[in-house]
Every structure is written in C-alpha cells, then in structure tokens.
Enzyme design. Structure first.
Site, PDB file in Angstrom:
ATOM      1  N   TRP A 322       0.930  -1.026  -0.015  1.00  0.00           N
ATOM      2  CA  TRP A 322       0.048   0.009   0.045  1.00  0.00           C
ATOM      3  C   TRP A 322       0.770   1.106   0.171  1.00  0.00           C
ATOM      4  O   TRP A 322       0.139   2.458   0.220  1.00  0.00           O
ATOM      5  CB  TRP A 322      -0.838   0.057   1.150  1.00  0.00           C
ATOM      6  CG  TRP A 322      -1.804  -1.155   1.353  1.00  0.00           C
ATOM      7  CD1 TRP A 322      -3.160  -1.418   0.738  1.00  0.00           C
ATOM      8  CD2 TRP A 322      -1.369  -2.392   2.020  1.00  0.00           C
ATOM      9  NE1 TRP A 322      -3.526  -2.707   0.962  1.00  0.00           N
ATOM     10  CE2 TRP A 322      -2.710  -3.213   1.925  1.00  0.00           C
ATOM     11  CE3 TRP A 322      -0.581  -2.869   2.811  1.00  0.00           C
ATOM     12  CZ2 TRP A 322      -2.708  -4.719   2.360  1.00  0.00           C
ATOM     13  CZ3 TRP A 322      -0.582  -4.063   3.339  1.00  0.00           C
ATOM     14  CH2 TRP A 322      -1.677  -5.052   3.243  1.00  0.00           C
ATOM     15  N   ASP A 323       2.103   1.085   0.053  1.00  0.00           N
ATOM     16  CA  ASP A 323       2.980   2.309  -0.057  1.00  0.00           C
ATOM     17  C   ASP A 323       2.946   3.066   1.401  1.00  0.00           C
ATOM     18  O   ASP A 323       2.891   4.145   1.474  1.00  0.00           O
ATOM     19  CB  ASP A 323       2.878   3.235  -1.269  1.00  0.00           C
ATOM     20  CG  ASP A 323       3.981   4.306  -1.000  1.00  0.00           C
ATOM     21  OD1 ASP A 323       4.952   4.119  -0.780  1.00  0.00           O
ATOM     22  OD2 ASP A 323       3.655   5.171  -1.935  1.00  0.00           O
ATOM     23  N   TYR A 324       2.762   2.147   2.426  1.00  0.00           N
ATOM     24  CA  TYR A 324       2.599   2.777   3.714  1.00  0.00           C
ATOM     25  C   TYR A 324       3.958   2.832   4.200  1.00  0.00           C
ATOM     26  O   TYR A 324       4.173   2.193   5.381  1.00  0.00           O
ATOM     27  CB  TYR A 324       1.554   2.016   4.578  1.00  0.00           C
ATOM     28  CG  TYR A 324       0.109   2.400   4.124  1.00  0.00           C
ATOM     29  CD1 TYR A 324      -0.285   3.619   3.840  1.00  0.00           C
ATOM     30  CD2 TYR A 324      -0.589   1.484   4.507  1.00  0.00           C
ATOM     31  CE1 TYR A 324      -1.613   4.037   3.497  1.00  0.00           C
ATOM     32  CE2 TYR A 324      -2.197   1.744   4.227  1.00  0.00           C
ATOM     33  CZ  TYR A 324      -2.656   2.772   3.802  1.00  0.00           C
ATOM     34  OH  TYR A 324      -3.876   3.222   3.626  1.00  0.00           O
ATOM     35  N   ASP A 325       4.809   3.717   3.940  1.00  0.00           N
ATOM     36  CA  ASP A 325       6.194   3.722   4.305  1.00  0.00           C
ATOM     37  C   ASP A 325       6.052   4.352   5.813  1.00  0.00           C
ATOM     38  O   ASP A 325       4.938   4.819   6.259  1.00  0.00           O
ATOM     39  CB  ASP A 325       6.987   4.916   3.549  1.00  0.00           C
ATOM     40  CG  ASP A 325       6.976   4.601   2.235  1.00  0.00           C
ATOM     41  OD1 ASP A 325       6.968   3.292   1.752  1.00  0.00           O
ATOM     42  OD2 ASP A 325       7.717   5.317   1.496  1.00  0.00           O
ATOM     43  N   LYS A 350       1.430   6.816   8.026  1.00  0.00           N
ATOM     44  CA  LYS A 350       0.697   7.315   6.966  1.00  0.00           C
ATOM     45  C   LYS A 350      -0.710   6.707   7.201  1.00  0.00           C
ATOM     46  O   LYS A 350      -1.967   7.185   6.924  1.00  0.00           O
ATOM     47  CB  LYS A 350       0.905   6.634   5.892  1.00  0.00           C
ATOM     48  CG  LYS A 350       2.203   7.461   5.173  1.00  0.00           C
ATOM     49  CD  LYS A 350       2.453   6.869   3.645  1.00  0.00           C
ATOM     50  CE  LYS A 350       3.653   7.554   3.262  1.00  0.00           C
ATOM     51  NZ  LYS A 350       3.852   6.921   1.640  1.00  0.00           N
TER      52      LYS A 350
END
Length: 643
Positions: A322-325, A350
């Site tokens: 999910w691109d939840y860096d 995030k």
C-alpha cells in the site's frame, strides 16, 4: 489544484531538549526530533500581536526559474554558529543574521544543469556537529552536513560556509547507489543527515514503482571528521540473513530494492543509537516477488551508532502493498509509566496510527494487537493475514470509505463519488490492491507524513497534523501496460517491472475535482501519550487559496510540513495550502492567529531567541506538485519591540 496537492501526499526531563533555552540547533529542534522549544516570550495571550520581522529571498525564482516547477521548499532552518542556516531546494546553503535576515554567506554545490530528480528538488535541512577535538576557532570546529539531490554528502564550516577540505574529497563524499540507475535522478538525498558520537549517517530517496530490482535502501555511515565509510545497513539483505521467515524464497532479497530511509532519522548520543524510519520494498503495490513480512522494511529500526548493528526493530506494516512507508522522523520522548519516567520512541504513520515504543527494547508501551485484515490479493500475491494495530492511541484519521460516505457539493457530484466508490473494493484499512480497483483510505500521503510530530514534555502531549483523502489503486496486467499508458499519458501508471502487474494510482475525486471523502481534509490533533487519548482536534486550513474565489471555507486542506510547540503554550504550523502560518493554543486547540505568507508554507517552522526577542521562522516557497504558490522566501515573525 487539490488534485496535485493530494498526489504528493500521496514536567519531565527530556534528554534531547536543546542544550540552551531558546535555541534550535537541529532540524527537529533537537537530535530526537521533538520539535519543542523552551522559548516562552510568545504566549496564547500575546500571539495575536505577531508581525513580520524580516523577509529574505533566496533568488531562486530568477536563478532557477526553469527548475522551480520541479521543486518544493521544505527546509527548516537551524541556529548554528551565530547564524540562521538553511538549504534551498537546490542545495544552496545560506546563513542569515538571526535578527535582521541579512545574508552572511552562501555556498552553492552546483547541481548539474538539466538535472531532473525523481522526487523534485528538495532539501529539508542541514545538520550541525561540533568536533570536540578541534580547537575553538579552527576551521570546521563546527561543521554543517547536508545531503544533495545528486547524491553527495557535503561538510561545511558553520561559521563561514567554506568546505571542510579534510572531509572526503575536498569537503564532500559521493554516494554510490551500488548499481546502475535508469536516470541520474532516480536516487537522491532529501532529508538532513543524522549525527551521533562522531558518525554521520544518510539515507536516500528513490523513485517508486518502476522495477523490482530498484536501488537498495542502504543507510550509510561515515566518520564525521574524515568522511571515511564506517558501516552500511541494508534493511533487505540483513532481513534475509536474520529473519529467513520474513524473506523465505532463495535469492529474492538479493534483487529486491528500496526499504530506504527517505524521511529524517533521530539520534540518541547517550545510548549510541540511530532510529530509522524505513519504507516499503520495491515495488509498492505488488509483493508477489517478495513473499514474507519483509523485515526490516516499514519499520522503526534502532541501530548501534558505532557498528550499524540492529539493537531492535518494530514493524508497523507487514508485507506492505500500500506504499505505507514509515514517513516521519521518530520522536524521542519521555513519558510517565507507573510513576516513573520512561524514555520512548513515538512514531506517527500514514495509516493514522501512533506507535509508542520503549526506547531501549522496542517493546510497545501501549498494547499492539495482530488483527485479521482483508485477504484475496491479486494473482501471485502473498498477503499477511494480520497487521499490527495499537490499542491506544486511537487512529487519527478515518480508515474506511463506503459508498454511503460519499461527499459532494451537489447531489450530482455526490452521486458520481458514490458510484466510483461502489465500483471498487473498499473493505477498510489494508484492503489489497486489485484489478477491479481498490479504495485506499487513508491514501499514500497519509495520515501523517514527513512533517512528523511535536512533543511537549511538560504535558506529555504529541501534536500531529494529518491529511484525509483516498486513492484508487488499480492493477493492470503487465502486457497491457504500454497501451494503458498511451491511453492516459497524464495519469500515474507505473510498470512495476518485471512483475505480472503494472499499477494505476489516482485520487478518488468528484467531477468538480474535490475529494469524494467528506471534509475536513486536514487536521491538527493533540494526543496525551501518558493515557493514549486524544485531547483535541482542530481543522487545519481553508480553501481560500484553492477555490476559484477566495472564500475561506474551513474544510481543512492536505498539508505538507509539521508542527512545533513552545514552552509558551503555542503550537505553530504552516503546511496547509492557504499560504498562512498559524498559531494554536497548545492546551485547547483554538486557532489564535494566522500570518499571511508570500508563497506556500509547505515546510516545518522553527523558533529561537535572539537578543532577547523570540522569532518564528518558516520557509515560504510553495510546492510545485501541490500546486501552491511558488516563491523563494524565508519569513520571520516576532512580537513588536518594546520601544
């Protein structure tokens, strides 16, 4: 304009407080990133009297006119060697007189003409360091470290701006990404280095979603005096060696990239630790080529400053698709537990979760549960069946968007949003990307982002600004990528090569280009870290500078930058997209004052005392991708002089 803004988003002893009251010697206020100042001249009772004290222009609007449309002025100045020092988006380091804003010196690293960084021209700050072995007055007795968009680590004398010639080659070390790049700007350094115990450490910013075998997110440490390499930490390779269950398939870690540290790091010199916020492995939205939890990606990692060895780690998202860096500097705070002070790490995310971890062990100070999450990923995917969820504090943003939640200015507008949401998978947080299309809420810009949080040690309160918007993530069979890109050349469609899925990422917007989720779209929240409860929430920003006519509807806006808090009881923040610096009452959340800026204030402010006067300073240069007004200004506010 909102469309482009949202795209980017995609009474205790505190050891890390500034050594001298009223100073701001680090990007985050102190090496632990608390963004707290002991300055107390400005209070809720007099903040409304603030006025502009001085204004400085870097000249970038003229000197870099062609590149401004690829820039973001996200810098936060520091007070070092009697000067206010900051870096421009083009890595020019500038020192100003703290009382007048007059330029004292300037250093230009001469970024190559025509250079195009993948993540804009950005420099968030410089990092001062004092060499205790040097004699007072020696050149580079205090030095400033800066990473550049063209992958250099530079050391300058803090008093004069001259390069420290004994560091690396004539004052700089060229960072080798360890592999060939698809273009020079694929790999860059945007956040300030961290320094502890004679070691300076840098991370990197790397373009997303192009390929599996992307540059690795190696964190590199150098001797702060000589620039000689000390150690390297690769979250992926080390994860494969130490945690085979997290990278179970032979050779997979060797070709997987990223898990980089693009956000600022924190340092605890007394413990000899660096705290790293790591990102997701490559690519973002399909993990079939990287089965397992992918430790140490998406984690807070505590490294030994001398050796680079892992002391502990805590993963905030397992097998991220999910691109939840982990997007922000870890905040090194001290909280009370059973009547005793406990040193901790507060990490904003995030997803809207706040994790509070013991600083020595990484163990959660509020319970974290492994909760089941939606399954049924795309063909070839390996999803984690559970994700870590803190029992407290509660999430700072909504995490589910249903068709009945759709918002619009008109019934027609709302109906279009309802149809868009109903046609996609939307089962709440951690719904996997799909060929059907998946609603990601919050979107990849947060929740919280690189602006991080501010902490008041007297009240144990953490202040966090968040954005609220949704993405629609659609997987595209790889054989259809070229046709999809050709059909929609202005949309974000990425190859994720050589996996079986390309990806399209788009905002969930109405036909009027407004978010389909209901306002407010930007908030400022105060969290009590002693109890894990929310003290207050305030809307952050208006649509004054976004709407066709300047109507200041208080709906909040996406925001870029972070808050600071002072001993005077005031929270200062820019960040919102209506070109103001704001002041809030730290106790109640009431908006007390706002000062008009000459351009977008998408940066974190700072404050300091100089000759008996407290100043609040913010970079006002706007954000090209956000669509805010561009400029090249640094603005200082202060109370009127007594005379």
């Amino acid at each position: 304009m909102i469309r482009f803004a949202l795209y980017l988003l995609s009474g205790l002893l505190l050891l890390s407080l500034p050594a001298v009251a009223g100073e701001w010697p680090h990007y985050g206020g102190d090496a632990g990133g608390t963004r707290h100042s002991a300055a107390a001249e400005i209070t809720p009772s007099n903040v409304d009297d603030l006025q502009q004290a001085w204004l400085y222009s870097t000249g970038d609007m003229t000197a870099h006119a062609d590149d401004m449309k690829h820039s973001a002025f996200e810098g936060t100045p520091v007070l070092a060697a009697g000067s206010l020092v900051f870096c421009s988006p083009f890595n020019e380091v500038i020192a100003l007189d703290p009382g007048t804003g007059a330029q004292k010196w300037r250093y230009d690293p001469k970024i190559a003409t025509g250079y195009r960084p993948g993540n804009q021209f950005v420099c968030r700050g410089v990092t001062p360091w004092t060499d205790e072995t040097a004699a007072s007055g020696d050149l580079c007795a205090m030095r400033l470290f800066m990473g550049t968009v063209d992958s250099r680590l530079i050391a300058l004398d803090a008093a004069t701006g001259q390069p420290c010639l004994g560091f690396g080659m004539d004052g700089e070390v060229k960072i080798d990404p360890g592999m060939g790049l698809q273009w020079p700007g694929e790999f860059q350094i945007t956040s300030p280095p961290a320094v502890a115990n004679g070691v300076v450490v840098v991370g990197s910013s790397i373009s997303d979603n192009r390929r599996v075998d992307a540059p690795k997110g190696t964190v590199r440490a150098f001797d702060a005096r000589t620039g000689k390499p000390v150690w390297e930490f690769n979250p992926i390779v080390r994860g494969a060696a130490d945690h085979p269950e997290s990278w179970p398939r032979g050779g997979i870690a060797a070709r997987t990239g990223h898990a980089n540290v693009w956000a600022p790091m924190a340092a605890d010199a007394a413990r000899g630790l660096f705290f790293l916020p790591t990102s997701s492995p490559s690519p973002d939205f399909f993990g079939g080529e990287r089965a397992g939890d992918n430790r140490y990606a998406n984690s807070v990692v505590a490294l030994d400053a001398a050796t680079g060895k892992v002391r502990w780690s805590f993963q905030t998202v397992h097998h991220d698709v999910w691109d939840y860096d982990v997007p922000a500097q870890p905040s090194l705070v001290t909280v009370m537990r059973e009547g005793k002070p406990v040193d901790a790490v507060a990490q904003v995310t995030k997803t809207g979760f706040v994790f509070l971890l013991d600083r020595d062990t990484g163990e959660p100070l509020f319970e974290v549960e492994e909760r089941p999450v939606p399954q049924g990923g795309a063909l070839g995917e390996f999803l984690s069946p559970t994700q870590p969820v803190p029992v407290a504090p509660p999430p700072l943003v909504p995490q589910e968007l249903k068709a009945e939640d759709a918002w619009g200015l008109t019934p027609w507008d709302r109906a279009a949003c309802r149809e868009k949401i109903a046609g996609a998978r939307s089962e709440g947080l951690f719904t996997p990307p799909s060929e059907q299309g998946t609603i990601m809420y919050p979107f990849t810009g947060g929740g919280a982002n690189w602006g991080g949080a501010a902490f008041d040690p007297a009240t144990s309160t953490l202040y966090i600004n968040t954005s609220r918007a949704a993405h629609l993530i659609t997987l595209i069979p790889s054989e259809n990528f070229e046709a999809a890109k050709a059909a929609e050349p202005n949309e974000e469609i990425s190859p994720q090569a050589p996996t079986r899925w390309a990806v399209k990422r788009e905002l969930v917007l109405s036909p009027l280009d407004l978010p389909c989720n209901p306002p407010p779209w930007g908030m400022l929240t105060a969290v009590d870290l002693s109890t894990g409860t929310i003290k207050w929430e305030s809307v952050l920003g208006t649509v004054r500078d976004l709407a066709p006519v300047p109507v200041p509807l208080k709906w909040g806006t996406p925001n870029f930058g972070g808050p600071i808090v002072t001993a005077g009881g005031v929270v200062f923040i820019g960040a919102a997209m209506d070109d103001y610096l704001r002041a809030f009452d730290a106790a109640s959340g009431e908006e007390l004052w706002k000062g008009r800026l000459p351009a977008g204030g998408q940066a974190t402010p700072m404050t300091y005392e100089w000759e008996g006067r407290q100043y609040v300073v913010i970079a006002a240069g706007g954000h090209a991708r956000a669509g805010t007004k561009l400029g090249d200004f640094v603005v200082a506010f202060a109370l009127p002089r007594a005379e």
